[in-house]
Design an enzyme around this catalytic site. Structure first.
Site, mmCIF file in Angstrom:
data_model
loop_
_atom_site.group_PDB
_atom_site.id
_atom_site.type_symbol
_atom_site.label_atom_id
_atom_site.label_comp_id
_atom_site.label_asym_id
_atom_site.label_seq_id
_atom_site.Cartn_x
_atom_site.Cartn_y
_atom_site.Cartn_z
ATOM 1 N N LYS A 181 -77.570 13.186 -19.087
ATOM 2 C CA LYS A 181 -76.205 13.149 -19.617
ATOM 3 C C LYS A 181 -76.214 12.520 -21.010
ATOM 4 C CE LYS A 181 -73.637 12.652 -15.291
ATOM 5 N NZ LYS A 181 -72.830 13.882 -15.412
ATOM 6 N N ARG A 240 -74.096 18.421 -5.212
ATOM 7 C CA ARG A 240 -74.116 19.529 -4.246
ATOM 8 C C ARG A 240 -75.456 19.601 -3.512
ATOM 9 N NH1 ARG A 240 -72.678 23.534 -9.071
ATOM 10 N NH2 ARG A 240 -71.747 21.606 -9.824
HETATM 11 N N1 BES Z 1 -71.125 13.173 -11.137
HETATM 12 C C1 BES Z 1 -70.967 14.300 -11.953
HETATM 13 C C2 BES Z 1 -69.521 14.790 -12.044
HETATM 14 C C3 BES Z 1 -68.564 13.890 -12.793
HETATM 15 C C4 BES Z 1 -68.444 13.997 -14.169
HETATM 16 C C5 BES Z 1 -67.766 13.016 -12.103
HETATM 17 C C6 BES Z 1 -67.536 13.199 -14.823
HETATM 18 C C7 BES Z 1 -66.851 12.236 -12.766
HETATM 19 C C8 BES Z 1 -66.751 12.316 -14.131
HETATM 20 C C9 BES Z 1 -71.797 15.470 -11.435
HETATM 21 O O1 BES Z 1 -72.962 15.135 -10.787
HETATM 22 C C10 BES Z 1 -72.145 16.316 -12.615
HETATM 23 O O2 BES Z 1 -72.818 15.828 -13.477
HETATM 24 N N2 BES Z 1 -71.679 17.546 -12.622
HETATM 25 C C11 BES Z 1 -71.907 18.433 -13.705
HETATM 26 C C12 BES Z 1 -72.138 19.801 -13.144
HETATM 27 C C13 BES Z 1 -72.635 20.793 -14.146
HETATM 28 C C14 BES Z 1 -74.038 20.442 -14.589
HETATM 29 C C15 BES Z 1 -72.627 22.177 -13.518
HETATM 30 C C16 BES Z 1 -70.677 18.413 -14.606
HETATM 31 O O3 BES Z 1 -69.563 18.305 -14.100
HETATM 32 O O4 BES Z 1 -70.854 18.454 -15.824
HETATM 33 ZN ZN ZN Z 2 -74.602 14.909 -12.149
#
Ligand code: BES
Ligand code: ZN
Ligand code: ZN
Length: 492
Positions: A271, A345
């Site tokens: 991230k 997931r």
């Molecule tokens: N934990 C995150 C989702 C999230 C993002 C929760 C911001 C709360 C605030 C999750 O694991 C994630 O990173 N999801 C990605 C999915 C994408 C790579 C398809 C996302 O939402 O960017």
């Molecule tokens: Zn994630």
């Protein structure tokens, strides 16, 4: 917070402060027109807006027994929602607390018309208790822990129901506040092992059973999707299962599954640095499940409840999962991991297929799953997606009653197809790159047979508060726990 009920009228209460709710700019005080008139005058004079979560604290100078009045705004009646009442109560206590007030009184006579007294008591008591919460585990100089009290004074339309609501709110609040202390811990402190130890201790204290699957157990069970999430971390993955037996020996259980990523760095699909610190809250699905299990252990509803926490830390170590890696899940389906940041997931799919082994009447999972959910709904609501219109409707209803807003999103064949893999059965991100919240749910739906009612709640936008609000400090909200408790209590 010490919570009590008395039939003696509000005017006889010698508390530090009396909370009066204000709706449509008018003080709600049906049983006391004299005081209501004085307060109305005061509202006009001070220009108190009466907007939701606005508060005004002022002294009574001996005009009535209570030393202060706290006005708490509920906004306009046409916009009323239960969360406004719970949060306004919290805001009132927080405003009182800053003015040095410890003993509060209120009355069901200050409830909005359409809310039954018992529901009023439950929401206000729970909100008030939340208003006393402070996360100061890491403050070297801790402020003194004051003890607070709230008395509901005056007649109740159904005294037995009000007493029951007060006990419920008390036990629910204890579960919420103690779990918040765990949920607010940062990743270095709240490791998967720490979550397991905490769950085991809570289970011992409340009479639940608790079992933990460690790395070797997960390997034996082929939970390779979950194991792939933890591959780059020094902390091993776990699945923690808590069981509440229920009071009806014939009833089949409901299973609650919580995403419990103790920290989500994104893994190799790292991230961006900005805001990454918030990902300590990526465990909040599991935290809400822990709170619910503690609540059912104490409040003993009829339905058996099983809570499963799918726990891992998502880190980019030398042994981390690479984008492109293929793993075989517990269910036997193969998955191409194209983005290691879509880890929730992966962790959930193995827990969901294990959940099926309990032959549940319903499965609900709770997860901070997608940033896309915040794009779609903001921070006011969580998305609910499932395979059963009855279950979804029941959760929407429970959410409205419990003061947690849910909004349904669809799940169509196109979304299911979007998750089919090129080289494996499935891939962990959609091919289309659209409908992020729904495709994440579609991935999970591939692990659930149509015959099992299932709902997924995406709490990405609601699981924590990033800045101080009148009703709360920043930190975990435990969103979902109140709704699931309401839903379970209503099951027969
Ligand atoms: N934990 C995150 C989702 C999230 C993002 C929760 C911001 C709360 C605030 C999750 O694991 C994630 O990173 N999801 C990605 C999915 C994408 C790579 C398809 C996302 O939402 O960017
Ligand atoms: Zn994630
Ligand atoms: Zn995540």
């Amino acid at each position: 917070m010490k919570l009590t009920l008395t039939t003696r009228p509000l005017e006889t209460q010698a508390n530090d402060a009396c909370i009066v709710f204000v709706q449509n700019k008018k003080p709600l005080l049906s049983g006391n027109p004299e005081l209501a008139a004085l307060l109305e005058e005061r509202i006009k004079k001070t220009g108190f807006s009466g907007e939701f979560a606005q508060t005004l604290v002022f002294p009574t100078f001996g005009k009535i027994k209570t030393e202060n009045i706290i006005l708490a705004g509920l906004g306009e009646s046409k916009e009323f929602r239960m969360e406004y009442l719970e949060r306004a109560a919290s805001a009132a206590v927080r405003a009182g607390k800053s003015a040095g007030i410890k003993n509060f009184a209120t009355t069901t006579e200050t409830g909005p018309g359409k809310v039954p007294d018992a529901a009023f008591v439950r929401a206000v008591a729970r909100g008030a208790a939340w208003g006393t919460y402070r996360f100061d585990t890491f403050k070297t100089e801790k402020k003194k822990r004051d003890t607070f009290s709230l008395t509901f004074a005056g007649a109740c339309e159904n005294a037995a129901a009000c007493r029951k609501a007060l006990t419920e709110a008390d036990l629910e609040s204890q579960a919420l506040l103690s779990t918040a202390d765990l949920a607010n811990l940062p990743g270095n402190e709240c490791t998967p092992q720490k979550v397991a130890t905490w769950a085991q201790k809570m289970a011992r204290e409340t009479g639940l059973t608790c079992s933990v699957l460690n790395k070797a157990d997960l390997q034996k069970k082929n939970c390779n999707a979950l194991l792939a999430v933890a591959a780059g971390s020094a902390q091993d993955a776990k699945i923690i299962t808590l069981k509440y037996k229920g009071t009806n020996p014939k009833a089949k259980p409901v299973v609650l599954v919580g995403k419990t990523i103790t920290f989500d760095s994104g893994g190799i699909s790292l991230k961006p640095g900005k805001g990454m610190g918030w990902m300590l809250y990526d465990k909040c699905g599991g935290m809400a499940v822990l709170a619910v299990l503690q609540m059912v252990a104490r409040l003993k509803p009829e339905t058996p409840v099983i809570g499963m926490l799918t726990v891992a830390e998502n880190m980019p170590g030398g042994t981390a999962t690479r984008p492109g890696d293929i793993v075989k899940s517990h269910a036997g389906k193969t998955i191409e991991i194209l983005n290691t940041d879509a880890e929730g997931r992966l962790a959930l799919c193995d827990a969901l297929s294990l959940a099926l082994e309990h032959k549940p009447t319903a499965i609900v999972d709770l997860a901070t799953l997608t940033g896309a959910c915040i794009v779609a709904l903001g921070h006011t609501a969580s998305a609910v997606i499932g395979n059963s219109s009855e279950l979804t409707a029941a959760l929407l209803k429970a959410g409205a009653a419990a003061g947690e807003r849910l909004w349904e999103l669809p799940l169509w064949k196109e979304h299911m197809d979007d998750m089919k893999g090129t080289f494996a059965d499935l891939q962990n991100i959609g091919k289309s790159g659209t409908a992020g919240t729904i495709t994440a749910a579609a991935f999970l739906a591939h692990f659930i047979p149509d015959s099992v009612p299932w709902a997924h709640i995406d709490i990405a936008g609601t699981a924590w508060e990033e800045s101080s609000k009148p009703w709360t400090d920043p930190g975990a909200t435990l969103f979902g726990a109140r709704t699931l408790m309401e839903w379970i209590t209503g099951l027969k």
